[in-house]
Design a protein around this motif. Structure first.
Motif, short mmCIF file in Angstrom:
data_model
loop_
_atom_site.label_atom_id
_atom_site.label_comp_id
_atom_site.label_asym_id
_atom_site.label_seq_id
_atom_site.Cartn_x
_atom_site.Cartn_y
_atom_site.Cartn_z
N ASN A 1 0.82 -1.21 0.00
CA ASN A 1 0.00 0.00 0.00
C ASN A 1 0.86 1.26 0.00
O ASN A 1 0.47 2.29 -0.56
N ALA A 2 2.03 1.19 0.63
CA ALA A 2 2.92 2.35 0.69
C ALA A 2 3.55 2.65 -0.66
O ALA A 2 4.11 3.74 -0.86
N LEU A 3 3.47 1.70 -1.60
CA LEU A 3 4.08 1.89 -2.91
C LEU A 3 3.17 2.60 -3.91
O LEU A 3 3.53 2.76 -5.07
N ALA A 4 1.97 3.01 -3.47
CA ALA A 4 1.06 3.75 -4.35
C ALA A 4 1.80 4.98 -4.91
O ALA A 4 2.60 5.60 -4.20
N PRO A 5 1.58 5.34 -6.17
CA PRO A 5 0.50 4.89 -7.06
C PRO A 5 0.77 3.60 -7.82
O PRO A 5 -0.02 3.23 -8.70
N ILE A 6 1.89 2.91 -7.55
CA ILE A 6 2.08 1.60 -8.18
C ILE A 6 1.00 0.66 -7.64
O ILE A 6 0.69 0.67 -6.45
N ASP A 7 0.43 -0.14 -8.50
CA ASP A 7 -0.59 -1.07 -8.03
C ASP A 7 -0.49 -2.38 -8.80
O ASP A 7 0.40 -2.56 -9.63
N GLY A 8 -1.40 -3.27 -8.52
CA GLY A 8 -1.44 -4.55 -9.21
C GLY A 8 -0.29 -5.46 -8.83
O GLY A 8 0.34 -5.33 -7.78
N GLY A 9 0.01 -6.39 -9.74
CA GLY A 9 1.05 -7.37 -9.48
C GLY A 9 2.42 -6.75 -9.32
O GLY A 9 3.25 -7.24 -8.54
N VAL A 10 2.68 -5.64 -10.02
CA VAL A 10 3.98 -4.98 -9.90
C VAL A 10 4.19 -4.48 -8.47
O VAL A 10 5.29 -4.62 -7.90
N ALA A 11 3.15 -3.91 -7.88
CA ALA A 11 3.25 -3.41 -6.50
C ALA A 11 3.50 -4.56 -5.52
O ALA A 11 4.30 -4.42 -4.59
N VAL A 12 2.82 -5.68 -5.72
CA VAL A 12 3.00 -6.82 -4.82
C VAL A 12 4.43 -7.34 -4.91
O VAL A 12 5.10 -7.58 -3.90
N LEU A 13 4.93 -7.51 -6.13
CA LEU A 13 6.29 -8.02 -6.30
C LEU A 13 7.32 -7.03 -5.76
O LEU A 13 8.33 -7.42 -5.17
N ALA A 14 7.06 -5.73 -5.96
CA ALA A 14 7.96 -4.72 -5.40
C ALA A 14 7.92 -4.76 -3.88
O ALA A 14 8.96 -4.60 -3.21
N GLY A 15 6.74 -4.99 -3.30
CA GLY A 15 6.62 -5.11 -1.86
C GLY A 15 7.38 -6.32 -1.33
O GLY A 15 8.03 -6.26 -0.29
N VAL A 16 7.29 -7.44 -2.06
CA VAL A 16 8.04 -8.64 -1.68
C VAL A 16 9.54 -8.36 -1.71
O VAL A 16 10.28 -8.73 -0.80
N ALA A 17 9.99 -7.68 -2.77
CA ALA A 17 11.41 -7.35 -2.90
C ALA A 17 11.86 -6.44 -1.76
O ALA A 17 12.94 -6.63 -1.17
N LEU A 18 11.03 -5.46 -1.41
CA LEU A 18 11.38 -4.53 -0.33
C LEU A 18 11.43 -5.26 1.01
O LEU A 18 12.36 -5.04 1.82
N LEU A 19 10.45 -6.13 1.26
CA LEU A 19 10.43 -6.87 2.52
C LEU A 19 11.65 -7.79 2.61
O LEU A 19 12.27 -7.91 3.68
N THR A 20 11.99 -8.44 1.51
CA THR A 20 13.17 -9.31 1.50
C THR A 20 14.43 -8.52 1.82
O THR A 20 15.29 -8.96 2.59
N ALA A 21 14.54 -7.32 1.21
CA ALA A 21 15.71 -6.48 1.47
C ALA A 21 15.79 -6.08 2.94
O ALA A 21 16.87 -6.03 3.54
N LEU A 22 14.63 -5.80 3.57
CA LEU A 22 14.61 -5.45 4.99
C LEU A 22 15.06 -6.63 5.85
O LEU A 22 15.79 -6.45 6.84
N VAL A 23 14.64 -7.83 5.47
CA VAL A 23 15.06 -9.03 6.21
C VAL A 23 16.57 -9.21 6.09
O VAL A 23 17.27 -9.45 7.08
N ARG A 24 17.10 -9.07 4.86
CA ARG A 24 18.54 -9.24 4.66
C ARG A 24 19.33 -8.15 5.37
O ARG A 24 20.43 -8.38 5.87
N LEU A 25 18.78 -6.94 5.41
CA LEU A 25 19.45 -5.85 6.12
C LEU A 25 19.54 -6.16 7.61
O LEU A 25 20.56 -5.90 8.25
N ALA A 26 18.47 -6.72 8.17
CA ALA A 26 18.48 -7.09 9.59
C ALA A 26 19.50 -8.19 9.87
O ALA A 26 20.07 -8.25 10.96
#
Length: 230
Positions: free
Chosen positions: A18-43
């Motif tokens: 939701n924070a990636l708006a105005p990106i939406d749809g499948g691109v937003a979900v995949l971008a969210g997955v990539a961002l979450l993965t990066a946060l996990v790896r950063l931790a």
């Protein structure tokens, strides 16, 4: 408890999407997955640094270990003591990878189930190029081909880097009179094994795998240069 963890993981992922708006749809979900993965790896980065230090310490001990092997001869007790000393501090080598597993397992229902913790998983309503994000195998079509191609490209870079590193280690050992060790055959195989799970995972889970693999491909050589210089 596992359902609650999956529900929490879905909430975090949904917040990022939701924070990636105005990106939406499948691109937003995949971008969210990539961002979450990066946060996990950063931790997990402090553990990766520990791993890099341990591996460089191991490499630094290689010539001395070869000499100790010559001195030990047929004395198994002495050789065991030398090996224990050489591998001291290596317990954290696989820790970053192992600690990712609970996170990935908690997220997997968000990649594959329409209902998570008793709630509708709205993320799977999105698609990419007409392909549902929970699709896998041949049903994933072109997005899967792109994902696999990216993983193969990263694996190829890792293989070439590993072979150059092995050659440099052999060259460094020769002036010290240490017999060079041939590069293991698995050096050219193991990086490509990471491609196999992507063929069976949902597309969203494949994005987690791709992001984590790309992170490692960048992080590992940077840490290696840092600690080999220090």
């Amino acid at each position: 408890m596992f359902d609650a963890a999956s529900g929490f993981a879905l909430d975090v992922l949904t917040t990022l999407v939701n924070a990636l708006a105005p990106i939406d749809g499948g691109v937003a979900v995949l971008a969210g997955v990539a961002l979450l993965t990066a946060l996990v790896r950063l931790a997990l980065h402090p553990l990766a640094r520990r791993q890099a230090r341990a591996m460089q310490a191991q490499l630094a001990k290689a010539p001395a270990l070869a000499e100790a092997r010559k001195r030990a001869g047929d004395d198994p007790a002495k050789m065991q003591a030398e090996l224990l000393d050489a591998t001291k501090g290596m317990g954290g080598v696989f820790l970053p990878m192992l600690l990712q597993m609970p996170v990935f397992l908690a997220l997997y229902p968000a990649f594959s189930r329409s209902t998570v913790d008793g709630r509708h998983n709205a993320l799977l309503d999105a698609d990419l190029l007409g392909v549902p994000l929970h699709a896998h195998g041949l049903a994933a079509g072109l997005p899967l081909l792109v994902l696999v191609a990216a993983l193969v490209a990263i694996a190829t870079v890792n293989v070439r880097r590993a072979r150059r590193q092995a050659a440099a280690q052999r060259d460094a050992a020769q002036p010290q009179g240490v017999a060079p060790q041939p590069a293991p055959a698995l050096v050219g195989i193991l990086p490509y094994i990471a491609v196999v799970p992507a063929l069976f995972m949902p597309l969203a889970a494949g994005m987690y795998l791709l992001t984590s693999t790309a992170w490692s491909a960048v992080e590992a050589p940077l840490l290696r240069r840092r600690y080999s210089a220090g």
